[in-house]
Write a protein that holds these residues in place. Structure first.
Motif, PDB file in Angstrom:
ATOM      1  N   THR A  43       0.829  -1.208   0.000  1.00 56.94           N
ATOM      2  CA  THR A  43       0.000   0.000   0.000  1.00 56.94           C
ATOM      3  C   THR A  43       0.863   1.257   0.000  1.00 56.94           C
ATOM      4  O   THR A  43       0.534   2.240  -0.675  1.00 56.94           O
ATOM      5  CB  THR A  43      -0.951  -0.016   1.211  1.00 56.94           C
ATOM      6  OG1 THR A  43      -1.731  -1.217   1.175  1.00 56.94           O
ATOM      7  CG2 THR A  43      -1.884   1.180   1.192  1.00 56.94           C
ATOM      8  N   PHE A  54      -7.260   7.720   1.406  1.00 51.64           N
ATOM      9  CA  PHE A  54      -6.931   7.754   2.828  1.00 51.64           C
ATOM     10  C   PHE A  54      -6.509   9.161   3.221  1.00 51.64           C
ATOM     11  O   PHE A  54      -6.135   9.973   2.383  1.00 51.64           O
ATOM     12  CB  PHE A  54      -5.810   6.761   3.145  1.00 51.64           C
ATOM     13  CG  PHE A  54      -6.174   5.328   2.849  1.00 51.64           C
ATOM     14  CD1 PHE A  54      -7.179   4.691   3.571  1.00 51.64           C
ATOM     15  CD2 PHE A  54      -5.527   4.628   1.849  1.00 51.64           C
ATOM     16  CE1 PHE A  54      -7.520   3.380   3.301  1.00 51.64           C
ATOM     17  CE2 PHE A  54      -5.862   3.314   1.567  1.00 51.64           C
ATOM     18  CZ  PHE A  54      -6.871   2.684   2.298  1.00 51.64           C
ATOM     19  N   ALA A  55      -6.518   9.427   4.531  1.00 46.31           N
ATOM     20  CA  ALA A  55      -6.201  10.771   5.040  1.00 46.31           C
ATOM     21  C   ALA A  55      -4.796  11.232   4.664  1.00 46.31           C
ATOM     22  O   ALA A  55      -4.561  12.432   4.523  1.00 46.31           O
ATOM     23  CB  ALA A  55      -6.356  10.801   6.560  1.00 46.31           C
ATOM     24  N   PHE A  94      -1.127   1.902   9.575  1.00 42.32           N
ATOM     25  CA  PHE A  94      -2.075   1.205   8.713  1.00 42.32           C
ATOM     26  C   PHE A  94      -2.962   0.307   9.566  1.00 42.32           C
ATOM     27  O   PHE A  94      -2.452  -0.447  10.399  1.00 42.32           O
ATOM     28  CB  PHE A  94      -1.340   0.315   7.702  1.00 42.32           C
ATOM     29  CG  PHE A  94      -0.477   1.074   6.744  1.00 42.32           C
ATOM     30  CD1 PHE A  94      -0.914   1.338   5.459  1.00 42.32           C
ATOM     31  CD2 PHE A  94       0.767   1.530   7.127  1.00 42.32           C
ATOM     32  CE1 PHE A  94      -0.122   2.039   4.571  1.00 42.32           C
ATOM     33  CE2 PHE A  94       1.575   2.234   6.254  1.00 42.32           C
ATOM     34  CZ  PHE A  94       1.123   2.492   4.972  1.00 42.32           C
ATOM     35  N   LYS A  95      -4.256   0.395   9.361  1.00 38.45           N
ATOM     36  CA  LYS A  95      -5.174  -0.558   9.967  1.00 38.45           C
ATOM     37  C   LYS A  95      -5.479  -1.590   8.884  1.00 38.45           C
ATOM     38  O   LYS A  95      -6.127  -1.278   7.883  1.00 38.45           O
ATOM     39  CB  LYS A  95      -6.459   0.120  10.426  1.00 38.45           C
ATOM     40  CG  LYS A  95      -6.263   1.003  11.634  1.00 38.45           C
ATOM     41  CD  LYS A  95      -7.577   1.602  12.093  1.00 38.45           C
ATOM     42  CE  LYS A  95      -7.358   2.499  13.295  1.00 38.45           C
ATOM     43  NZ  LYS A  95      -8.608   3.161  13.713  1.00 38.45           N
ATOM     44  N   MET A 103      -7.972  -0.774   5.960  1.00 47.02           N
ATOM     45  CA  MET A 103      -9.124  -0.001   6.415  1.00 47.02           C
ATOM     46  C   MET A 103      -8.826   1.498   6.506  1.00 47.02           C
ATOM     47  O   MET A 103      -9.699   2.327   6.254  1.00 47.02           O
ATOM     48  CB  MET A 103      -9.585  -0.514   7.786  1.00 47.02           C
ATOM     49  CG  MET A 103      -9.998  -1.959   7.780  1.00 47.02           C
ATOM     50  SD  MET A 103     -10.103  -2.726   9.421  1.00 47.02           S
ATOM     51  CE  MET A 103     -10.990  -1.555  10.381  1.00 47.02           C
ATOM     52  N   ASP A 104      -7.580   1.828   6.891  1.00 47.84           N
ATOM     53  CA  ASP A 104      -7.241   3.236   7.082  1.00 47.84           C
ATOM     54  C   ASP A 104      -5.721   3.401   7.086  1.00 47.84           C
ATOM     55  O   ASP A 104      -4.998   2.467   7.436  1.00 47.84           O
ATOM     56  CB  ASP A 104      -7.817   3.743   8.411  1.00 47.84           C
ATOM     57  CG  ASP A 104      -7.889   5.260   8.489  1.00 47.84           C
ATOM     58  OD1 ASP A 104      -7.720   5.933   7.453  1.00 47.84           O
ATOM     59  OD2 ASP A 104      -8.126   5.778   9.598  1.00 47.84           O
ATOM     60  N   VAL A 105      -5.264   4.580   6.702  1.00 50.30           N
ATOM     61  CA  VAL A 105      -3.855   4.954   6.768  1.00 50.30           C
ATOM     62  C   VAL A 105      -3.809   6.369   7.311  1.00 50.30           C
ATOM     63  O   VAL A 105      -4.408   7.279   6.736  1.00 50.30           O
ATOM     64  CB  VAL A 105      -3.168   4.896   5.384  1.00 50.30           C
ATOM     65  CG1 VAL A 105      -1.685   5.208   5.515  1.00 50.30           C
ATOM     66  CG2 VAL A 105      -3.390   3.568   4.701  1.00 50.30           C
ATOM     67  N   THR A 106      -3.106   6.549   8.443  1.00 48.91           N
ATOM     68  CA  THR A 106      -3.038   7.861   9.083  1.00 48.91           C
ATOM     69  C   THR A 106      -1.623   8.150   9.571  1.00 48.91           C
ATOM     70  O   THR A 106      -0.764   7.276   9.573  1.00 48.91           O
ATOM     71  CB  THR A 106      -3.994   7.946  10.289  1.00 48.91           C
ATOM     72  OG1 THR A 106      -3.605   6.975  11.253  1.00 48.91           O
ATOM     73  CG2 THR A 106      -5.438   7.718   9.874  1.00 48.91           C
TER      74      THR A 106
END
Length: 110
Positions: A43, A54-55, A94-95, A103-106
């Motif tokens: 990713t 993603f954010a 990374f979730k 699911m998410d990247v922050t």
């Protein structure tokens, strides 16, 4: 003739009931922590080419040279892994769900 029809109908009903009673009840496969790291690494590489929603947005070229030792599983939650990726400038979190979906990247581990 009527007896044959009754027997055939009964067999058909029993087979359909058997199919419903024995559906696939297996739990979905859970990926390993190493697989979660691999998915996060892939990713990161994708995010250097385009924004994936993603954010963090699109990442700069410094993320292209990320090595395997720069990624690690930070925690294992109820339904996902938290994987961190560190380069010289910042850290991403990374979730990765147990089914392998990101699911998410922050920039924060929340």
């Amino acid at each position: 003739m009527k007896k044959r029809l009754t027997v055939l109908t009964l067999c058909a009903v029993l087979n359909v009931g058997n199919a419903y009673a024995h559906g696939d009840h297996d739990e979905p496969a859970v990926i390993s922590p190493q697989a979660a790291i691999s998915i996060a690494n892939k990713t990161v590489q994708q995010l250097t080419f385009k924004e994936l929603g993603f954010a963090v947005g699109k990442l700069d070229a410094s993320w292209k040279s990320l090595a395997a030792q720069d990624l690690s599983v930070v925690s294992i939650e109820d339904s996902f892994y938290v994987v961190s990726a560190k380069n010289s400038e910042s850290t991403l979190y990374f979730k990765v769900a147990f089914d392998g979906q990101v699911m998410d990247v922050t920039h924060t581990n929340e």
